[in-house]
Design a protein around this motif. Structure first.
Motif, mmCIF file in Angstrom:
data_model
loop_
_atom_site.group_PDB
_atom_site.id
_atom_site.type_symbol
_atom_site.label_atom_id
_atom_site.label_comp_id
_atom_site.label_asym_id
_atom_site.label_seq_id
_atom_site.Cartn_x
_atom_site.Cartn_y
_atom_site.Cartn_z
ATOM 1 N N TYR A 65 0.815 -1.212 0.000
ATOM 2 C CA TYR A 65 0.000 0.000 0.000
ATOM 3 C C TYR A 65 0.850 1.263 0.000
ATOM 4 O O TYR A 65 1.888 1.325 0.641
ATOM 5 N N LEU A 120 -2.908 2.140 -4.472
ATOM 6 C CA LEU A 120 -2.708 3.559 -4.189
ATOM 7 C C LEU A 120 -3.937 4.081 -3.451
ATOM 8 O O LEU A 120 -5.022 4.143 -4.015
ATOM 9 N N LYS A 121 -3.738 4.407 -2.196
ATOM 10 C CA LYS A 121 -4.834 4.993 -1.427
ATOM 11 C C LYS A 121 -4.583 6.483 -1.345
ATOM 12 O O LYS A 121 -3.787 6.941 -0.534
ATOM 13 N N VAL A 122 -5.228 7.188 -2.231
ATOM 14 C CA VAL A 122 -4.940 8.607 -2.375
ATOM 15 C C VAL A 122 -6.185 9.414 -2.034
ATOM 16 O O VAL A 122 -7.302 9.043 -2.404
ATOM 17 N N ASP A 123 -5.972 10.488 -1.321
ATOM 18 C CA ASP A 123 -7.074 11.367 -0.950
ATOM 19 C C ASP A 123 -7.636 12.066 -2.193
ATOM 20 O O ASP A 123 -6.902 12.407 -3.105
ATOM 21 N N THR A 132 1.401 11.297 -10.126
ATOM 22 C CA THR A 132 2.201 11.031 -11.315
ATOM 23 C C THR A 132 3.632 10.665 -10.937
ATOM 24 O O THR A 132 4.208 9.739 -11.510
ATOM 25 N N LYS A 135 3.648 7.180 -9.807
ATOM 26 C CA LYS A 135 3.506 6.254 -10.936
ATOM 27 C C LYS A 135 4.825 6.104 -11.690
ATOM 28 O O LYS A 135 5.198 4.999 -12.106
ATOM 29 N N LYS A 145 1.671 -3.333 -11.876
ATOM 30 C CA LYS A 145 0.265 -3.580 -11.538
ATOM 31 C C LYS A 145 -0.146 -2.639 -10.422
ATOM 32 O O LYS A 145 0.391 -2.700 -9.315
ATOM 33 N N ILE A 146 -1.097 -1.761 -10.721
ATOM 34 C CA ILE A 146 -1.535 -0.852 -9.669
ATOM 35 C C ILE A 146 -3.055 -0.901 -9.539
ATOM 36 O O ILE A 146 -3.758 -1.417 -10.405
ATOM 37 N N ASN A 147 -3.520 -0.397 -8.446
ATOM 38 C CA ASN A 147 -4.953 -0.339 -8.194
ATOM 39 C C ASN A 147 -5.243 0.980 -7.500
ATOM 40 O O ASN A 147 -4.699 1.260 -6.442
ATOM 41 N N TYR A 148 -6.096 1.768 -8.132
ATOM 42 C CA TYR A 148 -6.512 3.016 -7.493
ATOM 43 C C TYR A 148 -7.633 2.676 -6.525
ATOM 44 O O TYR A 148 -8.722 2.317 -6.955
ATOM 45 N N SER A 149 -7.357 2.762 -5.255
ATOM 46 C CA SER A 149 -8.356 2.389 -4.265
ATOM 47 C C SER A 149 -9.523 3.375 -4.277
ATOM 48 O O SER A 149 -9.325 4.582 -4.264
ATOM 49 N N THR A 150 -10.725 2.844 -4.325
ATOM 50 C CA THR A 150 -11.909 3.708 -4.370
ATOM 51 C C THR A 150 -13.004 3.175 -3.469
ATOM 52 O O THR A 150 -12.995 2.023 -3.075
ATOM 53 N N SER B 35 -11.089 -2.421 -2.661
ATOM 54 C CA SER B 35 -11.494 -2.530 -4.044
ATOM 55 C C SER B 35 -11.128 -1.234 -4.734
ATOM 56 O O SER B 35 -10.933 -0.213 -4.086
ATOM 57 N N GLY B 36 -11.026 -1.300 -6.020
ATOM 58 C CA GLY B 36 -10.652 -0.101 -6.753
ATOM 59 C C GLY B 36 -10.537 -0.373 -8.231
ATOM 60 O O GLY B 36 -10.918 -1.434 -8.714
ATOM 61 N N ILE B 37 -10.030 0.612 -8.946
ATOM 62 C CA ILE B 37 -9.867 0.492 -10.388
ATOM 63 C C ILE B 37 -8.460 -0.021 -10.663
ATOM 64 O O ILE B 37 -7.490 0.619 -10.296
ATOM 65 N N SER B 38 -8.369 -1.171 -11.291
ATOM 66 C CA SER B 38 -7.056 -1.737 -11.577
ATOM 67 C C SER B 38 -6.550 -1.249 -12.923
ATOM 68 O O SER B 38 -7.288 -1.201 -13.889
ATOM 69 N N ARG B 39 -5.291 -0.912 -12.934
ATOM 70 C CA ARG B 39 -4.666 -0.450 -14.170
ATOM 71 C C ARG B 39 -3.277 -1.053 -14.261
ATOM 72 O O ARG B 39 -2.680 -1.412 -13.256
ATOM 73 N N LYS B 40 -2.787 -1.120 -15.479
ATOM 74 C CA LYS B 40 -1.425 -1.587 -15.643
ATOM 75 C C LYS B 40 -0.604 -0.453 -16.233
ATOM 76 O O LYS B 40 -0.976 0.123 -17.243
ATOM 77 N N LEU B 41 0.495 -0.138 -15.589
ATOM 78 C CA LEU B 41 1.340 0.945 -16.090
ATOM 79 C C LEU B 41 2.172 0.432 -17.254
ATOM 80 O O LEU B 41 2.539 -0.735 -17.295
ATOM 81 N N TYR B 135 -7.072 14.525 -7.887
ATOM 82 C CA TYR B 135 -7.131 13.071 -8.020
ATOM 83 C C TYR B 135 -8.566 12.582 -8.169
ATOM 84 O O TYR B 135 -8.848 11.654 -8.916
ATOM 85 N N ILE B 139 -9.941 10.158 -11.171
ATOM 86 C CA ILE B 139 -10.584 8.867 -10.960
ATOM 87 C C ILE B 139 -11.973 8.852 -11.590
ATOM 88 O O ILE B 139 -12.387 7.866 -12.190
ATOM 89 N N PRO B 189 2.201 13.808 -18.104
ATOM 90 C CA PRO B 189 1.423 14.987 -17.726
ATOM 91 C C PRO B 189 2.151 16.283 -18.025
ATOM 92 O O PRO B 189 3.378 16.358 -18.001
#
Lengths: 156, 196
Positions: A65, A120-123, A132, A135, A145-150, B35-41, B135, B139, B189
């Protein structure tokens, strides 16, 4: 006969508490199964954004995390209010991510490394600049492999 | 008499022990499911790698820009986030073969369900944000784009298999993924807003 009668006359017997442990154990098992161990104390405020197209994170043992958010009030004197990165239990910079990922990898089996995910637990109110940078740092150490936590979006 | 001696031990303190354990777990655990949105860089480009010359045609690219004030510019015109999903769906699917929307490539998917000549869209979604973008907005946009793909996949799954995409077997999901591959590319960016 008279002996028994005197016992009964003493009033109502107390409620048996023998089943109380069973009830409490049931609660205990429920909580043990439905919850996860708290990973670390957050020193920053993280309120993740909501989204509807979400996937569950599989295999929690393979997830590392990264938290980003503005520091909590008691840390603001030292660290200010600008969003900061937290790894494990300490504030960090983007340069520390490489070491963090390496140590996370070393803690796991070699075969499992390709399946490792970074969550990634981002506010919500963080600016994308920090994200960025993270990343880019992750790309550099090949943790792709990443996951934007929501949060779950309740409307859909 | 022996029976009376055995008694049955005092279970009263058992509840206390169990409560203690219960409270310990309540304090040390959290309920949240991750849980969240999975992405591959994309991997870092290698140093000796040459820049590929085959440029993607303009009609095949769906450009989404987000500025530092969290405003969207989609294909050259400002747009609300809520309209993005339908616009993206129209772009990816291109049902009327509009010459302004992406080309289609004949692909051999499989003989059974889709035939050997299926027209797969060449469209790519290009997403670019500013360093000052929040952010939350980012998202939201990612979510809308993912929703566009998911709705298209769901629609196709319903038409061919009569089931939702998520309920299909893995091999069938793969076929659908071949028809609608998720192609979202993120550009480096910009720092136009001058933020940190």
């Amino acid at each position: 006969m008279s002996k028994f009668r005197t016992k009964k006359d003493k009033g109502t017997p107390p409620i048996s508490t023998a089943s109380l442990p069973d009830i409490v154990f049931m609660l205990l098992f429920f909580f043990m199964v439905s919850t996860t161990m708290r990973q670390q104390d957050l020193k920053i405020r993280v309120h993740v954004p909501a989204a509807s197209e979400i996937q569950k994170l599989e295999k929690k043992s393979l997830v590392s995390y990264i938290y980003v958010g503005s520091p909590l009030q008691q840390y603001q004197k030292i660290f200010g209010t600008e969003p900061r990165i937290q790894l494990n239990d300490a504030f960090a910079t983007t340069n520390d991510i490489r070491d963090y990922i390496t140590s996370e990898r070393e803690a796991r089996d070699e075969k499992e490394v390709p399946y490792m995910t970074t969550s990634l637990k981002v506010d919500e109110y963080t600016k994308m600049g920090v994200v960025t940078d993270i990343k880019q740092a992750l790309r550099k150490c090949n943790a792709l492999k990443i996951n934007y936590s929501t949060r779950m979006l309740s409307s859909e | 008499m022996a029976r009376q001696k055995m008694g049955g031990f005092n279970a009263g303190s058992m509840a206390d022990i169990a409560f203690l354990l219960l409270i310990f777990f309540l304090v040390t655990t959290t309920m949240d499911t991750d849980s969240g949105i999975s992405r591959k860089l994309p991997p870092m480009p290698e140093k000796d790698q040459e820049k590929s010359n085959d440029k993607i045609k303009e009609r095949n690219v769906f450009v989404v820009l987000i500025n530092k004030n969290n405003q969207l510019l989609v294909e050259g015109e400002p747009m609300d986030v809520r309209l993005l999903k339908d616009k993206a769906k129209e772009f990816i699917d291109n049902p009327a073969n509009n010459p302004k929307l992406p080309e289609k490539k004949i692909t051999d998917i499989d003989g059974k369900y889709f035939g050997h000549t299926y027209f797969v869209s060449k469209g790519v979604i290009s997403l670019q944000n500013d360093r000052g973008t929040s952010y939350g907005t980012y998202i939201q946009v990612q979510n809308e784009l993912a929703a566009a793909y998911n709705e298209l996949r769901n629609g196709l799954a319903m038409r061919t298999f009569g089931e939702k995409y998520k309920e299909l077997s893995e091999s069938k999901q793969k076929l659908i993924k071949k028809v609608f591959p998720q192609r979202i590319s993120e550009a480096e960016p910009k720092n136009v807003g001058g933020g940190k």
